[in-house]
Design a protein around this motif. Structure first.
Motif, PDB file in Angstrom:
ATOM      1  N   LEU A  86      43.038  54.340  36.980  1.00  0.00           N
ATOM      2  CA  LEU A  86      42.767  52.904  37.055  1.00  0.00           C
ATOM      3  C   LEU A  86      43.688  52.153  36.100  1.00  0.00           C
ATOM      4  CD1 LEU A  86      38.918  53.138  36.324  1.00  0.00           C
ATOM      5  CD2 LEU A  86      39.971  53.225  38.576  1.00  0.00           C
ATOM      6  N   THR A  87      44.163  51.006  36.536  1.00  0.00           N
ATOM      7  CA  THR A  87      44.863  50.098  35.634  1.00  0.00           C
ATOM      8  C   THR A  87      44.655  48.677  36.138  1.00  0.00           C
ATOM      9  OG1 THR A  87      46.906  49.654  34.411  1.00  0.00           O
ATOM     10  CG2 THR A  87      47.134  50.172  36.760  1.00  0.00           C
ATOM     11  N   SER A  88      44.764  47.721  35.236  1.00  0.00           N
ATOM     12  CA  SER A  88      44.606  46.328  35.649  1.00  0.00           C
ATOM     13  C   SER A  88      45.719  45.477  35.056  1.00  0.00           C
ATOM     14  CB  SER A  88      43.237  45.788  35.219  1.00  0.00           C
ATOM     15  OG  SER A  88      43.136  45.740  33.821  1.00  0.00           O
ATOM     16  N   ALA A  89      45.897  44.330  35.663  1.00  0.00           N
ATOM     17  CA  ALA A  89      46.909  43.376  35.224  1.00  0.00           C
ATOM     18  C   ALA A  89      46.335  41.981  35.431  1.00  0.00           C
ATOM     19  CB  ALA A  89      48.193  43.552  36.036  1.00  0.00           C
ATOM     20  N   GLY A  90      47.043  40.999  34.950  1.00  0.00           N
ATOM     21  CA  GLY A  90      46.616  39.617  35.154  1.00  0.00           C
ATOM     22  C   GLY A  90      46.370  38.910  33.844  1.00  0.00           C
ATOM     23  N   SER A  91      45.732  37.784  33.958  1.00  0.00           N
ATOM     24  CA  SER A  91      45.408  36.963  32.807  1.00  0.00           C
ATOM     25  C   SER A  91      43.920  36.642  32.884  1.00  0.00           C
ATOM     26  CB  SER A  91      46.255  35.685  32.838  1.00  0.00           C
ATOM     27  OG  SER A  91      46.009  34.914  31.705  1.00  0.00           O
ATOM     28  N   PHE A  92      43.133  37.333  32.054  1.00  0.00           N
ATOM     29  CA  PHE A  92      41.680  37.190  32.123  1.00  0.00           C
ATOM     30  C   PHE A  92      41.031  37.609  30.809  1.00  0.00           C
ATOM     31  CE2 PHE A  92      42.743  41.415  33.595  1.00  0.00           C
ATOM     32  CZ  PHE A  92      41.830  42.235  32.953  1.00  0.00           C
ATOM     33  N   THR A  93      39.787  37.207  30.630  1.00  0.00           N
ATOM     34  CA  THR A  93      38.957  37.687  29.523  1.00  0.00           C
ATOM     35  C   THR A  93      37.765  38.398  30.145  1.00  0.00           C
ATOM     36  OG1 THR A  93      37.738  35.601  29.411  1.00  0.00           O
ATOM     37  CG2 THR A  93      39.633  35.831  27.950  1.00  0.00           C
ATOM     38  N   GLY A  94      37.138  39.275  29.367  1.00  0.00           N
ATOM     39  CA  GLY A  94      36.027  40.063  29.895  1.00  0.00           C
ATOM     40  C   GLY A  94      36.572  41.237  30.671  1.00  0.00           C
ATOM     41  N   GLY A  95      35.809  41.685  31.651  1.00  0.00           N
ATOM     42  CA  GLY A  95      36.274  42.762  32.511  1.00  0.00           C
ATOM     43  C   GLY A  95      36.300  44.116  31.848  1.00  0.00           C
ATOM     44  N   GLY A 111      47.046  46.051  31.523  1.00  0.00           N
ATOM     45  CA  GLY A 111      47.966  47.098  31.081  1.00  0.00           C
ATOM     46  C   GLY A 111      47.287  48.378  30.633  1.00  0.00           C
ATOM     47  N   ASP A 112      45.971  48.334  30.367  1.00  0.00           N
ATOM     48  CA  ASP A 112      45.261  49.563  30.002  1.00  0.00           C
ATOM     49  C   ASP A 112      45.268  50.528  31.174  1.00  0.00           C
ATOM     50  OD1 ASP A 112      44.723  48.536  27.520  1.00  0.00           O
ATOM     51  OD2 ASP A 112      42.591  48.158  27.895  1.00  0.00           O
ATOM     52  N   MET A 113      45.304  51.822  30.860  1.00  0.00           N
ATOM     53  CA  MET A 113      45.286  52.863  31.876  1.00  0.00           C
ATOM     54  C   MET A 113      44.133  53.803  31.585  1.00  0.00           C
ATOM     55  SD  MET A 113      49.311  53.782  32.100  1.00  0.00           S
ATOM     56  CE  MET A 113      50.512  52.545  32.537  1.00  0.00           C
ATOM     57  N   VAL A 114      43.395  54.158  32.643  1.00  0.00           N
ATOM     58  CA  VAL A 114      42.235  55.026  32.501  1.00  0.00           C
ATOM     59  C   VAL A 114      42.345  56.127  33.545  1.00  0.00           C
ATOM     60  CG1 VAL A 114      39.717  55.135  32.530  1.00  0.00           C
ATOM     61  CG2 VAL A 114      40.849  53.022  31.812  1.00  0.00           C
ATOM     62  N   LEU A 146      50.046  29.933  41.239  1.00  0.00           N
ATOM     63  CA  LEU A 146      49.211  31.118  41.104  1.00  0.00           C
ATOM     64  C   LEU A 146      48.140  30.848  40.059  1.00  0.00           C
ATOM     65  CD1 LEU A 146      51.974  33.871  41.028  1.00  0.00           C
ATOM     66  CD2 LEU A 146      50.477  33.289  42.940  1.00  0.00           C
ATOM     67  N   THR A 147      46.910  31.111  40.414  1.00  0.00           N
ATOM     68  CA  THR A 147      45.819  30.915  39.472  1.00  0.00           C
ATOM     69  C   THR A 147      45.565  32.208  38.710  1.00  0.00           C
ATOM     70  OG1 THR A 147      44.227  31.455  41.208  1.00  0.00           O
ATOM     71  CG2 THR A 147      44.732  29.122  40.867  1.00  0.00           C
ATOM     72  N   PRO A 148      45.108  32.119  37.482  1.00  0.00           N
ATOM     73  CA  PRO A 148      44.877  33.326  36.683  1.00  0.00           C
ATOM     74  C   PRO A 148      43.723  34.145  37.238  1.00  0.00           C
ATOM     75  CG  PRO A 148      44.289  31.358  35.434  1.00  0.00           C
ATOM     76  CD  PRO A 148      44.823  30.896  36.748  1.00  0.00           C
ATOM     77  N   GLY A 149      43.741  35.427  36.927  1.00  0.00           N
ATOM     78  CA  GLY A 149      42.679  36.326  37.347  1.00  0.00           C
ATOM     79  C   GLY A 149      43.038  37.767  37.072  1.00  0.00           C
ATOM     80  N   ARG A 150      42.277  38.649  37.676  1.00  0.00           N
ATOM     81  CA  ARG A 150      42.424  40.088  37.452  1.00  0.00           C
ATOM     82  C   ARG A 150      42.914  40.770  38.724  1.00  0.00           C
ATOM     83  NH1 ARG A 150      38.915  44.230  38.475  1.00  0.00           N
ATOM     84  NH2 ARG A 150      39.339  46.106  37.306  1.00  0.00           N
ATOM     85  N   VAL A 151      43.888  41.650  38.559  1.00  0.00           N
ATOM     86  CA  VAL A 151      44.410  42.481  39.643  1.00  0.00           C
ATOM     87  C   VAL A 151      44.247  43.922  39.183  1.00  0.00           C
ATOM     88  CG1 VAL A 151      46.443  43.042  41.037  1.00  0.00           C
ATOM     89  CG2 VAL A 151      46.135  40.710  40.171  1.00  0.00           C
TER      90      VAL A 151
END
Length: 184
Positions: A86-95, A111-114, A146-151
């Motif tokens: 798993l990894t995520s990208a974007g501009s967000f808080t929480g998650g 950018g974290d990888m699990v 583009l609106t911020p969020g999580r990918v």
């Protein structure tokens, strides 16, 4: 070329480009997999060699899921064989990544990888909120509306696919359209 053939060709090209452009992520994930679970990794590589469809795909995962600004519910990754990445990208808080069986929660930032056996654990990503990206990224996002969020990106293998590929030779899926055509 018919409209449906053109659409299919466009989808294939888009997928091929995606595989090519995310190859660095897959390469890092593959190295982690090999380090932590070397025996499972070799088994996954054999399956991958038979099932690989895109030439630039370095594996060893055959499945990919991409999520764009979607919440996740608590779930196990049913039918998965081996570890999931798993990894995520974007501009967000929480998650944060929550693993319910273990009653733990981990920070899960862009950018974290699990890497883990998520077929064995009920998990989810907690609620998140999009935040304005700083600097150049924020400017580019604004220019393109583009609106911020999580990918997120998930790499996985399925048990039923691995069973089907168990005794197949390298290149089988590509050469036979995954068994739909005779071996050429």
């Amino acid at each position: 070329m018919s409209p449906s053939a053109a659409t299919n060709a466009a989808h294939y090209v888009a997928q091929d480009v995606f595989v090519e452009r995310t190859q660095i992520i897959t390469t890092i994930a593959s190295a982690l997999y090999k380090s932590f679970w070397p025996i499972e990794y070799e088994d996954a590589r054999r399956t991958f060699k038979a099932g690989r469809y895109f030439r630039d795909d370095c594996g060893p995962w055959l499945g990919r899921a991409v999520g764009y600004k979607v919440p996740t519910t608590t779930h196990p990754d049913e039918g998965d064989k081996g570890p999931t990445f798993l990894t995520s990208a974007g501009s967000f808080t929480g998650g944060n990544l929550q693993i319910h069986n273990l009653q733990v929660q981990f920070s899960y930032r862009p950018g974290d990888m699990v890497l883990g056996h998520f077929g064995k654990f009920f998990h989810r990503v907690s609620a998140w909120s999009g935040t304005k990206a700083p600097g150049t990224l924020g400017q580019v996002m604004s220019q393109h509306n583009l609106t911020p969020g999580r990918v997120f990106l998930v790499l996985f293998n399925k048990t039923d696919t691995a069973m089907r590929l168990k005794d197949k030779e390298a290149g089988w899926a590509r050469q036979t359209a995954f068994g739909a055509q005779e071996f050429v």
